[in-house]
Structures are given as C-alpha cells and as structure tokens.
Design an enzyme around this catalytic site. Structure first.
Site, PDB file in Angstrom:
ATOM      1  N   TYR A 170       0.974  -1.133  -0.178  1.00 57.89           N
ATOM      2  CA  TYR A 170      -0.004   0.033   0.048  1.00 57.89           C
ATOM      3  C   TYR A 170       0.960   1.113   0.054  1.00 57.89           C
ATOM      4  O   TYR A 170       1.582   1.617   1.020  1.00 57.89           O
ATOM      5  CB  TYR A 170      -0.904  -0.008   1.139  1.00 57.89           C
ATOM      6  CG  TYR A 170      -2.028  -0.927   1.097  1.00 57.89           C
ATOM      7  CD1 TYR A 170      -3.183  -0.696   0.702  1.00 57.89           C
ATOM      8  CD2 TYR A 170      -2.024  -2.437   1.508  1.00 57.89           C
ATOM      9  CE1 TYR A 170      -4.376  -1.487   0.606  1.00 57.89           C
ATOM     10  CE2 TYR A 170      -2.866  -3.180   1.097  1.00 57.89           C
ATOM     11  CZ  TYR A 170      -4.189  -3.002   0.809  1.00 57.89           C
ATOM     12  OH  TYR A 170      -5.109  -3.674   0.722  1.00 57.89           O
ATOM     13  N   CYS A 171       1.101   2.022  -1.169  1.00 55.73           N
ATOM     14  CA  CYS A 171       1.732   2.867  -1.390  1.00 55.73           C
ATOM     15  C   CYS A 171       1.068   4.256  -1.335  1.00 55.73           C
ATOM     16  O   CYS A 171       0.268   4.721  -1.685  1.00 55.73           O
ATOM     17  CB  CYS A 171       2.352   3.089  -2.767  1.00 55.73           C
ATOM     18  SG  CYS A 171       3.546   3.973  -3.232  1.00 55.73           S
ATOM     19  N   ILE A 172       1.166   4.990   0.078  1.00 52.43           N
ATOM     20  CA  ILE A 172       0.273   6.006   0.519  1.00 52.43           C
ATOM     21  C   ILE A 172       0.989   7.407   0.648  1.00 52.43           C
ATOM     22  O   ILE A 172       2.081   7.392   1.273  1.00 52.43           O
ATOM     23  CB  ILE A 172      -0.420   5.401   1.871  1.00 52.43           C
ATOM     24  CG1 ILE A 172      -0.806   3.902   1.784  1.00 52.43           C
ATOM     25  CG2 ILE A 172      -1.220   6.448   2.525  1.00 52.43           C
ATOM     26  CD1 ILE A 172      -2.060   3.860   0.827  1.00 52.43           C
TER      27      ILE A 172
END
Length: 146
Positions: A117-119
């Site tokens: 999950y690249c947030i």
C-alpha cells in the site's frame, strides 16, 4: 467513534493535502512527512480520522512514499480501478472520508501478504502510541508494536 467527511475538516487542509485527498493528486516521491517515521502508532485519514494503517505494518519499500502491508481495518479502505496516466492501477481511498490515499501494488513482502500500500503522507495524520487512548483509538493499541 463516527468517522465522516465534513466541510470543516476540508477547510483545515493545506493546499497539498487538499490536492492529494480531494483532487486525487500525488505528492512528489521522497517528500512525504511520514516516509521515514518509525514511531509506534497509527495513521488515520486526515479528513475523517478513520484508522487506516498501523506502524507495525509499515515497511521501507524504497518507492518514495510510506508503504504498508495491509490496512488496520479492511472496512476502512476501498479499492478502485484507476486507468489514469496510461496505466491500470488500483487506487486506495478511505471508506468514510472518501480521501484519495494512494495505490496498492502486488509487489510487497511475500511473507506478509505480498501487497504494498503506497500511501501519500498528505492524506494521513499520525497518532503516536502514547496518544492513541486519549484520541479514541485505544482499541487499536494491540496492533501497534512497542
């Protein structure tokens, strides 16, 4: 606790937070406030306050944005197909605040589920472990290391 998007919360956003969360923007890689944060705690939606990710699920992916292996509560994130910029990706949004958070990719640590999950930091607010109880997030203390 009730999590929702409000005009008051939107009005408090910085220009960058607004661009990222409300206009589906992306902060420049390597610039996010929480990229190198290693403190124990949780990350909540900057707009609604809903709990999104635990520090125990954060890892260094070297992609330029904070990365997590999973959401703290699956029901608090939604995933949508994103076909912008000539690519097919999976966008991640907060369920209650409807904030654009970032994207999820199938190249995370295999031993932790295989997802990344690249947030965007601009979509998050960090709640340190020692403030979680006072801010109403005590139910998540067992998901935070330290």
């Amino acid at each position: 606790m009730k999590y929702q998007k409000s005009a008051e919360a939107i009005a408090k956003l910085s220009a960058e937070q607004y661009r990222v969360t409300q206009e589906n923007g992306t902060e420049r890689p390597g610039t996010g406030e929480y990229l190198y944060n290693k403190e124990p705690g949780i990350y909540v939606d900057i707009v609604s306050g809903e709990p999104l990710f635990a520090s125990s699920d954060k890892y260094e992916s070297h992609c330029g944005w904070p990365s997590f292996t999973k959401p703290i509560e699956r029901a608090n994130v939604t995933e949508l197909t994103d076909m912008s910029h000539g690519m097919v990706r999976t966008e991640v949004r907060s369920a209650h605040g409807d904030s654009h958070l970032g994207h999820v990719f199938p190249d995370g640590p295999v031993d932790r589920g295989g997802l990344r999950y690249c947030i965007n930091s601009a979509s998050l607010r960090f709640v340190p472990k020692d403030r979680m109880e006072a801010e109403g997030y005590g139910d998540y203390l067992d998901q935070v290391e330290g």
